[in-house]
Design a protein around this motif. Sequence first.
Motif, PDB file in Angstrom:
ATOM      1  N   THR A 141      18.021 -33.174  37.979  1.00  0.00           N
ATOM      2  CA  THR A 141      17.477 -34.382  38.588  1.00  0.00           C
ATOM      3  C   THR A 141      18.573 -35.182  39.282  1.00  0.00           C
ATOM      4  OG1 THR A 141      16.064 -36.306  38.142  1.00  0.00           O
ATOM      5  CG2 THR A 141      17.755 -35.822  36.509  1.00  0.00           C
ATOM      6  N   ARG A 142      18.165 -36.109  40.131  1.00  0.00           N
ATOM      7  CA  ARG A 142      19.049 -37.042  40.818  1.00  0.00           C
ATOM      8  C   ARG A 142      20.036 -36.361  41.767  1.00  0.00           C
ATOM      9  NH1 ARG A 142      22.108 -41.119  38.664  1.00  0.00           N
ATOM     10  NH2 ARG A 142      21.459 -42.230  40.520  1.00  0.00           N
TER      11      ARG A 142
ATOM     12  N   TYR B  55      13.549 -25.253  37.622  1.00  0.00           N
ATOM     13  CA  TYR B  55      13.870 -26.668  37.851  1.00  0.00           C
ATOM     14  C   TYR B  55      15.329 -26.844  37.504  1.00  0.00           C
ATOM     15  CZ  TYR B  55      13.901 -31.744  37.066  1.00  0.00           C
ATOM     16  OH  TYR B  55      14.189 -33.084  37.097  1.00  0.00           O
TER      17      TYR B  55
ATOM     18  N   GLU C 212       8.477 -29.830  43.439  1.00  0.00           N
ATOM     19  CA  GLU C 212       7.879 -30.851  42.566  1.00  0.00           C
ATOM     20  C   GLU C 212       8.842 -32.018  42.427  1.00  0.00           C
ATOM     21  OE1 GLU C 212       7.177 -28.234  39.283  1.00  0.00           O
ATOM     22  OE2 GLU C 212       9.094 -28.708  38.364  1.00  0.00           O
ATOM     23  N   LEU C 213       8.326 -33.203  42.721  1.00  0.00           N
ATOM     24  CA  LEU C 213       9.183 -34.381  42.784  1.00  0.00           C
ATOM     25  C   LEU C 213       8.540 -35.551  42.068  1.00  0.00           C
ATOM     26  CD1 LEU C 213       9.915 -34.172  46.592  1.00  0.00           C
ATOM     27  CD2 LEU C 213      11.536 -33.632  44.774  1.00  0.00           C
ATOM     28  N   GLY C 214       9.328 -36.210  41.250  1.00  0.00           N
ATOM     29  CA  GLY C 214       8.854 -37.423  40.606  1.00  0.00           C
ATOM     30  C   GLY C 214       9.556 -38.626  41.178  1.00  0.00           C
ATOM     31  N   ARG C 215      10.804 -38.773  40.786  1.00  0.00           N
ATOM     32  CA  ARG C 215      11.586 -39.943  41.168  1.00  0.00           C
ATOM     33  C   ARG C 215      11.532 -40.221  42.671  1.00  0.00           C
ATOM     34  NH1 ARG C 215      15.660 -41.513  38.021  1.00  0.00           N
ATOM     35  NH2 ARG C 215      15.824 -39.389  37.234  1.00  0.00           N
TER      36      ARG C 215
ATOM     37  N   TYR D 136      10.271 -43.725  36.397  1.00  0.00           N
ATOM     38  CA  TYR D 136      10.866 -43.776  35.055  1.00  0.00           C
ATOM     39  C   TYR D 136      11.022 -45.218  34.566  1.00  0.00           C
ATOM     40  CZ  TYR D 136      11.576 -38.898  36.073  1.00  0.00           C
ATOM     41  OH  TYR D 136      11.355 -37.600  36.410  1.00  0.00           O
TER      42      TYR D 136
ATOM     43  N   ARG E  52       8.500 -19.715  34.108  1.00  0.00           N
ATOM     44  CA  ARG E  52       9.636 -20.622  34.302  1.00  0.00           C
ATOM     45  C   ARG E  52      10.896 -19.912  33.846  1.00  0.00           C
ATOM     46  NH1 ARG E  52      10.575 -26.883  32.302  1.00  0.00           N
ATOM     47  NH2 ARG E  52      12.681 -27.061  33.135  1.00  0.00           N
TER      48      ARG E  52
ATOM     49  N   LEU F  68      15.002 -34.471  43.686  1.00  0.00           N
ATOM     50  CA  LEU F  68      15.694 -35.293  44.686  1.00  0.00           C
ATOM     51  C   LEU F  68      15.948 -36.689  44.135  1.00  0.00           C
ATOM     52  CD1 LEU F  68      13.795 -34.403  47.992  1.00  0.00           C
ATOM     53  CD2 LEU F  68      15.708 -33.219  46.894  1.00  0.00           C
TER      54      LEU F  68
ATOM     55  N   SER G  33       5.340 -35.070  40.349  1.00  0.00           N
ATOM     56  CA  SER G  33       5.555 -34.942  38.900  1.00  0.00           C
ATOM     57  C   SER G  33       5.138 -36.254  38.246  1.00  0.00           C
ATOM     58  CB  SER G  33       7.033 -34.685  38.595  1.00  0.00           C
ATOM     59  OG  SER G  33       7.473 -33.528  39.252  1.00  0.00           O
TER      60      SER G  33
ATOM     61  N   LYS H 177       5.294 -37.334  35.393  1.00  0.00           N
ATOM     62  CA  LYS H 177       6.265 -37.850  34.434  1.00  0.00           C
ATOM     63  C   LYS H 177       6.964 -39.110  34.942  1.00  0.00           C
ATOM     64  CE  LYS H 177      10.268 -35.641  33.990  1.00  0.00           C
ATOM     65  NZ  LYS H 177      11.137 -34.479  33.709  1.00  0.00           N
ATOM     66  N   ALA H 178       7.257 -39.163  36.238  1.00  0.00           N
ATOM     67  CA  ALA H 178       8.031 -40.290  36.780  1.00  0.00           C
ATOM     68  C   ALA H 178       7.224 -41.575  36.843  1.00  0.00           C
ATOM     69  CB  ALA H 178       8.555 -39.945  38.171  1.00  0.00           C
TER      70      ALA H 178
ATOM     71  N   HIS I 151       9.069 -20.081  38.534  1.00  0.00           N
ATOM     72  CA  HIS I 151       9.380 -21.509  38.633  1.00  0.00           C
ATOM     73  C   HIS I 151      10.800 -21.727  38.126  1.00  0.00           C
ATOM     74  CE1 HIS I 151       9.854 -25.472  36.747  1.00  0.00           C
ATOM     75  NE2 HIS I 151       8.935 -25.928  37.560  1.00  0.00           N
TER      76      HIS I 151
ATOM     77  N   GLU J 270       2.059 -32.099  39.373  1.00  0.00           N
ATOM     78  CA  GLU J 270       2.695 -31.310  38.309  1.00  0.00           C
ATOM     79  C   GLU J 270       2.558 -32.137  37.044  1.00  0.00           C
ATOM     80  OE1 GLU J 270       5.589 -31.365  35.615  1.00  0.00           O
ATOM     81  OE2 GLU J 270       6.815 -31.705  37.408  1.00  0.00           O
TER      82      GLU J 270
HETATM   83  C1  LIG Z   1      11.376 -34.206  35.144  1.00  0.00           C
HETATM   84  C2  LIG Z   1      10.933 -33.014  35.867  1.00  0.00           C
HETATM   85  C3  LIG Z   1      10.534 -33.107  37.206  1.00  0.00           C
HETATM   86  C4  LIG Z   1      10.646 -34.375  38.005  1.00  0.00           C
HETATM   87  O1  LIG Z   1      11.986 -34.666  38.193  1.00  0.00           O
HETATM   88  P1  LIG Z   1      12.475 -35.774  39.238  1.00  0.00           P
HETATM   89  O2  LIG Z   1      13.943 -35.753  39.139  1.00  0.00           O
HETATM   90  O3  LIG Z   1      11.874 -37.066  38.811  1.00  0.00           O
HETATM   91  O4  LIG Z   1      11.962 -35.382  40.574  1.00  0.00           O
HETATM   92  C5  LIG Z   1      10.076 -31.967  37.832  1.00  0.00           C
HETATM   93  N1  LIG Z   1      10.003 -30.790  37.158  1.00  0.00           N
HETATM   94  C6  LIG Z   1      10.387 -30.666  35.874  1.00  0.00           C
HETATM   95  C7  LIG Z   1      10.306 -29.351  35.211  1.00  0.00           C
HETATM   96  C8  LIG Z   1      10.861 -31.762  35.193  1.00  0.00           C
HETATM   97  O5  LIG Z   1      11.261 -31.634  33.912  1.00  0.00           O
END
Ligand SMILES: *Cc1c(COP(=O)(O)O)cnc(C)c1O
Length: 424
Positions: A196-197, A193, A274-277, A377, A144, A235, A52, A54-55, A191, A73
């Motif tokens: 987070t965390r 979501y 899908e993972l960012g952090r 972030y 979604r 995660l 992701s 975004k992170a 999908h 993502e």
């Molecule tokens: C923010 C977000 C992520 C990434 O989240 P993390 O907690 O950083 O892994 C993935 N999918 C969606 C839809 C998000 O809004």
Amino acid sequence: MSTPESSIQGAALSDIAEEFGTPLFVYDTEVLQRTYRDLRDRLPKQVDVFFSLKANPNISVCAFLGRLGAGAEVSSHAELVTALRAGVDPADVIFLGPGKKDHELRACLDAGVHAVVCESLEELTRLDRITAARGGGECIAVLRVNPSFGTKGSGLAMGGKPRQFGIDEDVIAEAKSHIVALAHVRVAGVHAYMGTRFLDQADVVHNTGQILSTAEALAGRLGVPLETVDFGGGLGVAYFDNERDLDLDALGAGMREVVEPFARRNPRCRLIMELGRYLTAMAGTYVVRAEYVKESMGEQFVVADGGTNHHMAAVGIGSFVKRNFPVRHLGAPAGAPHRRYSLTGPLCTPNDVVAKKVELPEVRPGDLLGVERSGAYGPTASPGLFLSHGYPAEVVVHRGRARLVRERDTTEDLLAKQRLVDFS
Ligand SMILES: *Cc1c(COP(=O)(O)O)cnc(C)c1O
């Protein structure tokens, strides 16, 4: 003499700070690789890991994860272009977000992304119209869902609540006629979501199981194929004293238990996490230099050259009590006395506190401090333009060599987009 840890892959952080200036973010590719591989090796093979952006939208970070095998993502035109230029195969890119604009949807079609994750029935209709206007063809959409069930284990709960994200589960359940009427968009997946965390693997496994069964139920009811199910991720990593990192072995075992029966029933379905952090946090250190060390009413302050303007996440997430990211002195002499310091930045607001009363070897002006686990972030989620300090430099260390991956903003950069009008 410095503490032995103040280097990355043998490159001294003091040298890196000298070469690129401070404040800066330093990313360690060995940690990125280890984090990705350790997770990848434990997850069921049916699961594809997507990053992701975004992170951490840095193009080199994305490219490195892409080379390791991560998809992307993305949620904006710039993130889409970043992933593509980073070399991620469009077939491994999904585009998600509640407010997609026409030009972003067109860019998805131009690129040939794996799927557009649609967040409303109106968006499906819009995507259908845009696909038709381009001369037809087929576009794959994933729905979604805003699940009816609530989330377990996340401070930021999704599911079971009114949200601007996704489509309510009961609305999807009644949307068959809407979906059948689409001429060019083929709905082929679900999908969700959930937040987070997450730091307890049992919650992740539980939520994944719920999403997989919801996806099967919805697909059955709508009569659409399940070609992709993206069950989110979220995660977490332990930031604070009272937290512990996820147990990856237990996560892997739990995920196999919910994924394998699903995969046997849906052998052609692509599963995405899908993972960012998780993928980037541990690899990043925010390096600041102490400008001043001062005392106020008995409390010691280190006023550094960077603060929450680059690292808002360190302010603490969903907590009234200030909890501290791991902070370390990057060059304390051996045997230096320890004291408690609050680490603050250059902003003219009392909220600019990166860490409150952390114990550190004695800090003197000019010393370097590192805020660890800061690869997610950071700048992307921080008010970098506040007080016009601009965004910091970012550096990647790979095979022992530090290279700039984002230039620091200069005053000219900040002013370049402004226009001085003539008021005479
Ligand atoms: C923010 C977000 C992520 C990434 O989240 P993390 O907690 O950083 O892994 C993935 N999918 C969606 C839809 C998000 O809004």
